[in-house]
Design a protein around this motif. Structure first.
Motif, PDB file in Angstrom:
ATOM      1  N   GLY A 203       0.818  -0.988   0.136  1.00 15.28           N
ATOM      2  CA  GLY A 203      -0.565  -0.239   0.018  1.00 15.28           C
ATOM      3  C   GLY A 203       0.581   1.021  -0.373  1.00 15.28           C
ATOM      4  N   GLY A 204       0.081   2.732  -0.204  1.00 19.51           N
ATOM      5  CA  GLY A 204       0.977   3.140   0.297  1.00 19.51           C
ATOM      6  C   GLY A 204       0.912   4.441   1.201  1.00 19.51           C
TER       7      GLY A 204
ATOM      8  N   LYS B 130      -3.973   9.882  -7.246  1.00 21.65           N
ATOM      9  CA  LYS B 130      -3.519   8.822  -5.280  1.00 21.65           C
ATOM     10  C   LYS B 130      -3.436   7.536  -5.329  1.00 21.65           C
ATOM     11  CE  LYS B 130      -4.983   9.427  -0.798  1.00 21.65           C
ATOM     12  NZ  LYS B 130      -5.949   8.650  -0.177  1.00 21.65           N
ATOM     13  N   HIS B 131      -4.124   7.022  -6.333  1.00 17.99           N
ATOM     14  CA  HIS B 131      -3.857   5.848  -6.082  1.00 17.99           C
ATOM     15  C   HIS B 131      -2.290   5.003  -6.835  1.00 17.99           C
ATOM     16  CE1 HIS B 131      -8.161   5.089  -5.602  1.00 17.99           C
ATOM     17  NE2 HIS B 131      -7.684   4.974  -4.687  1.00 17.99           N
ATOM     18  N   VAL B 132      -2.013   5.781  -7.529  1.00 22.74           N
ATOM     19  CA  VAL B 132      -0.881   5.746  -8.596  1.00 22.74           C
ATOM     20  C   VAL B 132       0.085   6.397  -7.154  1.00 22.74           C
ATOM     21  CG1 VAL B 132       0.794   6.068 -10.298  1.00 22.74           C
ATOM     22  CG2 VAL B 132      -1.524   5.886 -10.801  1.00 22.74           C
ATOM     23  N   TRP B 133      -0.147   6.718  -7.000  1.00 28.78           N
ATOM     24  CA  TRP B 133       0.935   7.665  -5.822  1.00 28.78           C
ATOM     25  C   TRP B 133       0.985   6.544  -4.806  1.00 28.78           C
ATOM     26  CZ3 TRP B 133       3.739  11.519  -4.459  1.00 28.78           C
ATOM     27  CH2 TRP B 133       4.511  11.521  -2.491  1.00 28.78           C
ATOM     28  N   GLU B 134       0.274   5.891  -4.516  1.00 25.22           N
ATOM     29  CA  GLU B 134       0.104   5.387  -3.013  1.00 25.22           C
ATOM     30  C   GLU B 134       0.529   4.104  -3.636  1.00 25.22           C
ATOM     31  OE1 GLU B 134      -4.079   4.911  -1.893  1.00 25.22           O
ATOM     32  OE2 GLU B 134      -3.756   6.291  -0.530  1.00 25.22           O
ATOM     33  N   ARG B 135       0.660   3.102  -4.745  1.00 27.31           N
ATOM     34  CA  ARG B 135       1.100   2.000  -5.473  1.00 27.31           C
ATOM     35  C   ARG B 135       2.708   2.119  -5.589  1.00 27.31           C
ATOM     36  NH1 ARG B 135      -0.346   1.110 -10.372  1.00 27.31           N
ATOM     37  NH2 ARG B 135      -2.493   1.691 -10.503  1.00 27.31           N
ATOM     38  N   HIS B 136       3.039   2.881  -5.417  1.00 28.83           N
ATOM     39  CA  HIS B 136       4.005   2.451  -6.272  1.00 28.83           C
ATOM     40  C   HIS B 136       5.163   3.479  -4.770  1.00 28.83           C
ATOM     41  CE1 HIS B 136       4.192   1.617 -10.012  1.00 28.83           C
ATOM     42  NE2 HIS B 136       3.024   2.694 -10.264  1.00 28.83           N
ATOM     43  N   SER B 137       4.248   3.289  -2.932  1.00 29.16           N
ATOM     44  CA  SER B 137       5.124   3.860  -2.366  1.00 29.16           C
ATOM     45  C   SER B 137       5.475   5.354  -1.778  1.00 29.16           C
ATOM     46  CB  SER B 137       5.689   2.436  -1.954  1.00 29.16           C
ATOM     47  OG  SER B 137       5.700   3.365  -0.528  1.00 29.16           O
ATOM     48  N   CYS B 138       5.280   5.818  -3.506  1.00 31.56           N
ATOM     49  CA  CYS B 138       6.805   7.292  -3.115  1.00 31.56           C
ATOM     50  C   CYS B 138       6.490   8.085  -2.068  1.00 31.56           C
ATOM     51  CB  CYS B 138       5.248   8.802  -4.244  1.00 31.56           C
ATOM     52  SG  CYS B 138       5.239   7.729  -5.183  1.00 31.56           S
ATOM     53  N   ILE B 139       6.249   8.164  -0.884  1.00 33.21           N
ATOM     54  CA  ILE B 139       6.220   8.438   0.624  1.00 33.21           C
ATOM     55  C   ILE B 139       6.518   7.901   1.079  1.00 33.21           C
ATOM     56  CG2 ILE B 139       4.259   6.488   2.136  1.00 33.21           C
ATOM     57  CD1 ILE B 139       3.827  10.480   1.931  1.00 33.21           C
ATOM     58  N   ASN B 140       7.979   7.202   0.880  1.00 33.83           N
ATOM     59  CA  ASN B 140       8.666   6.416   1.301  1.00 33.83           C
ATOM     60  C   ASN B 140       9.708   6.693   0.771  1.00 33.83           C
ATOM     61  OD1 ASN B 140       8.259   4.744   3.298  1.00 33.83           O
ATOM     62  ND2 ASN B 140       6.373   3.059   2.682  1.00 33.83           N
ATOM     63  N   CYS B 141      10.061   7.792   0.198  1.00 31.94           N
ATOM     64  CA  CYS B 141      11.301   8.444  -0.189  1.00 31.94           C
ATOM     65  C   CYS B 141      11.390  10.220  -0.153  1.00 31.94           C
ATOM     66  CB  CYS B 141      11.672   8.552  -1.485  1.00 31.94           C
ATOM     67  SG  CYS B 141      12.785   6.699  -1.621  1.00 31.94           S
TER      68      CYS B 141
ATOM     69  N   PRO C 102     -12.392  12.201 -10.819  1.00 32.05           N
ATOM     70  CA  PRO C 102     -11.673  10.332 -10.773  1.00 32.05           C
ATOM     71  C   PRO C 102     -10.062  10.948 -11.450  1.00 32.05           C
ATOM     72  CG  PRO C 102     -13.339  10.641 -12.029  1.00 32.05           C
ATOM     73  CD  PRO C 102     -13.149  12.453 -11.733  1.00 32.05           C
ATOM     74  N   ALA C 103      -9.754  11.740 -12.577  1.00 35.55           N
ATOM     75  CA  ALA C 103      -8.160  11.489 -12.029  1.00 35.55           C
ATOM     76  C   ALA C 103      -7.674  11.414 -11.209  1.00 35.55           C
ATOM     77  CB  ALA C 103      -8.118  12.614 -13.779  1.00 35.55           C
ATOM     78  N   VAL C 104      -7.682  12.809  -9.894  1.00 38.93           N
ATOM     79  CA  VAL C 104      -7.159  13.195  -8.854  1.00 38.93           C
ATOM     80  C   VAL C 104      -7.241  11.463  -8.191  1.00 38.93           C
ATOM     81  CG1 VAL C 104      -7.271  14.566  -6.976  1.00 38.93           C
ATOM     82  CG2 VAL C 104      -7.788  15.633  -8.860  1.00 38.93           C
ATOM     83  N   ALA C 105      -8.263  11.117  -8.146  1.00 36.18           N
ATOM     84  CA  ALA C 105      -8.091  10.091  -7.470  1.00 36.18           C
ATOM     85  C   ALA C 105      -7.106   8.976  -8.329  1.00 36.18           C
ATOM     86  CB  ALA C 105     -10.150   9.601  -7.272  1.00 36.18           C
ATOM     87  N   LEU C 106      -7.684   8.631  -9.161  1.00 35.60           N
ATOM     88  CA  LEU C 106      -6.418   7.688  -9.824  1.00 35.60           C
ATOM     89  C   LEU C 106      -5.104   8.057  -9.373  1.00 35.60           C
ATOM     90  CD1 LEU C 106      -5.966   5.538 -11.980  1.00 35.60           C
ATOM     91  CD2 LEU C 106      -5.489   7.381 -13.637  1.00 35.60           C
TER      92      LEU C 106
END
Lengths: 450, 150
Positions: A111-112, B54-65, B48-52
């Motif tokens: 998850g993200g 966010k899912h892309v952001w989460e799937r690739h775990s951008c938050i861990n860098c 829906p593009a914004v929501a999509l």
């Protein structure tokens, strides 16, 4: 060990220590990547390593808490655990979930939301395990003697599990996502976990110092009251800059400023109890960890948290290495060290032997504590420079980072000390050989204490 | 003190006081939830593009860098205001193009430089990610960050 079912704790502590090893090695690798950024960059990127570092930490701390509960609840309630089988089932679920999560991360499935990256099935597994645990422990407590220690411990653990529900709530609106995310992250570590920590500390003080239960339990209630009175509205210090109303700036500043109080309380409590107590318990290492935990928690969670909790300061320091410095010392002092304290206390009894290898254990304390303190100092310096260059002067992020290499190098050095300390700790617990230094006369008091 | 603050009084203060603060906290949460939806994030519709994105952001775990509004890992730049930094906050097409170009150039492979992984992202997802970062950028964050450096 007075009750056979306390033995369950041993399995929890063993898995916890295994994950502890993985956590610090992951941290060391991440620290090395700060120094040498091309390391493994295409095979195992930084984000995955960090995920393993943080997740391993959270899971092993929880396993330690569960183990601590299975160890101390029978003694407090004066009866065997309701179901030993369920306790092992709970552990099996958690182990499978942990292995599944790590495996998923390594192949890029995660998850993200920070710290909550576990795949959905693992999240459900954690929930199921938590429910099994609560039922098991609650039924044990309800059938037996009720003490302040079990009351506070159970309150903390029930609320902790309840808050886990928010891991399933992920709104598309980023600001809402962040707000509810803090319901877990903040209300765990600056709320419910403090209850668990204080309960374990109280139990250790009861056993190690021999001070009257009435005195200890009154202290306990006062400490946890200050923890929740400051910590609940103190959540506001995470709500300054994520799209929430401005009233959180003063609410968060005022209440979170008082979050230092419970940690000061725990430190004072620990030292006063030791001073008042007459019992000369042979497990000196457990006493060192308990006092060390309360002290480092005061500095890491209390002082380092206070440092950047006011919104006027936090405006500049938010999300810099200052946060990283605080995060490392607070987790180490409050939760890592308290877990290692109860493990140190319980292990000799779980394995039915005298507290061997005390010296080795104490060396590991100083290695880890010294390493974490040094790491915190260098990250604080790095963060101060970063705050000024990036947040005041307005230099680009990477330009600033390039000037911090020396600090990251020193942080890596500190990390080596921590890893050596952690491995030494695990070794001292698991590989029993002989006493390194002949114990001072412990006499009948020790018998009574064990 | 011993007579005034007995153990049972301390216990009652703990339970009663905590309950009080929980109730206050829930009240403020409800108020904050409404404020987010109606005020601070209302500058741009949550499409829906914004929501999509966010899912892309989460799937690739951008938050861990990266950090986003200052939260996350501290290994890579803040992205809550990246669209402002790039000067494309009000220009969806250019925002997409700049982001797409940046992501395609990763990892840079430059020795001694922090490496961003290569991510396989479709065109639609990349547009979503750009929209998500624009959406995050227009959130009213009480004036944070202090400089455009993030």
């Amino acid at each position: 060990m007075k009750y056979q079912s306390q033995k369950v704790a041993l399995a929890y502590f063993l898995v916890a220590m295994g994950l502890f090893g993985i956590q610090v090695l992951g941290g060391l690798l991440a620290g090395w990547i700060y120094v040498s950024p091309n390391t493994l960059s295409t095979v195992l990127p930084f984000n995955i390593i960090r995920m393993i570092h943080t997740n391993a930490l959270i899971v092993w701390l929880l396993l330690g808490f569960f183990g601590a509960a299975y160890y101390l609840v029978p003694e407090e309630s004066e009866r065997e655990i309701w179901s030993v089988k369920l306790a092992y089932l709970q552990l099996a679920i958690l182990v499978i979930g942990t292995l599944g999560a790590v495996g998923s991360y390594l192949v890029g499935i995660h998850g993200g939301r920070e710290f909550l990256e576990q795949p959905l099935w693992v999240k459900f597994g954690i929930l199921v395990a938590a429910v099994i645990f609560l039922v098991n422990i609650s039924l044990t407590v309800l059938a037996g003697r009720k003490t302040a220690i079990t009351n506070v411990l159970l309150t903390g653990l029930w609320l902790l599990a309840l808050l886990w529900i928010f891991s399933f709530i992920n709104p598309d609106n980023l600001s809402l996502d962040k707000m509810y995310w803090w319901f877990i992250v903040h209300l765990w570590v600056e709320g419910t976990w403090e209850l668990v920590m204080a309960a374990i500390l109280a139990f250790l003080m009861l056993k190690l110092t021999g001070v009257d239960r009435e005195v200890i339990e009154k202290w306990l209630y006062v400490i946890v009251a200050t923890a929740l009175f400051s910590g609940i509205l103190g959540t506001g210090h995470h709500f300054y800059w994520i799209g929430l109303p401005s009233y959180w700036q003063w609410t968060g500043s005022i209440f979170s400023a008082f979050e230092v109080v419970p940690f000061f309380g725990m430190m004072s409590f620990a030292f006063i109890m030791v001073w008042k107590g007459r019992r000369n318990h042979p497990n000196k290492a457990a006493l060192l960890w308990a006092l060390g935990s309360a002290t480092v928690a005061f500095f890491g969670a209390g002082v380092w948290g206070f440092l950047h909790t006011f919104h006027g300061v936090n405006f500049y320091t938010h999300g810099t290495q200052i946060t990283a410095a605080h995060g490392h010392l607070s987790f180490y002092g409050a939760y890592v060290a308290m877990n290692l304290a109860i493990i140190t206390y319980a292990m000799p009894q779980l394995r039915q032997r005298a507290p061997y290898n005390q010296v080795m254990n104490m060396i590991s304390f100083w290695l880890m504590t010294g390493g974490m303190a040094f790491m915190t100092f260098v990250l604080t310096f790095a963060g101060t420079i970063q705050t000024h260059m990036q947040r005041v002067v307005g230099q680009n992020y990477m330009d600033v980072q390039d000037q911090l290499v020396l600090f990251y190098l020193m942080r890596f050095g500190a990390g080596i000390a921590v890893v050596l300390g952690a491995l030494l700790f695990i070794y001292s617990q698991l590989v029993v050989r002989r006493e390194l230094i002949a114990p001072a006369s412990s006499g009948p008091v020790a018998e009574d204490a064990a | 003190m011993a007579e005034i603050l007995t153990k049972s009084r301390a216990r009652n203060i703990f339970y009663g006081g905590s309950l009080f603060f929980v109730v206050v906290f829930i009240g403020l949460t409800i108020n904050s939830h409404r404020y987010v939806v109606n005020v601070s994030t209302a500058g741009m519709p949550l499409t829906p593009a914004v929501a999509l994105g966010k899912h892309v952001w989460e799937r690739h775990s951008c938050i861990n860098c990266h950090t986003l509004h200052g939260e996350g890992a501290y290994f890579a730049p803040e992205l809550g205001n990246v669209m402002t930094r790039w000067g494309v906050l009000d220009d969806p097409q250019t925002a997409y193009e700049v982001l797409d170009g940046w992501m395609a150039a990763q990892p840079s492979g430059i020795e001694g430089r922090r490496q961003m992984p290569h991510f396989t992202i479709t065109d639609e997802e990349m547009r979503g990610l750009a929209e998500f970062l624009r959406w995050a950028d227009q959130t009213d964050t009480q004036g944070w960050p202090p400089t455009d450096a993030g």
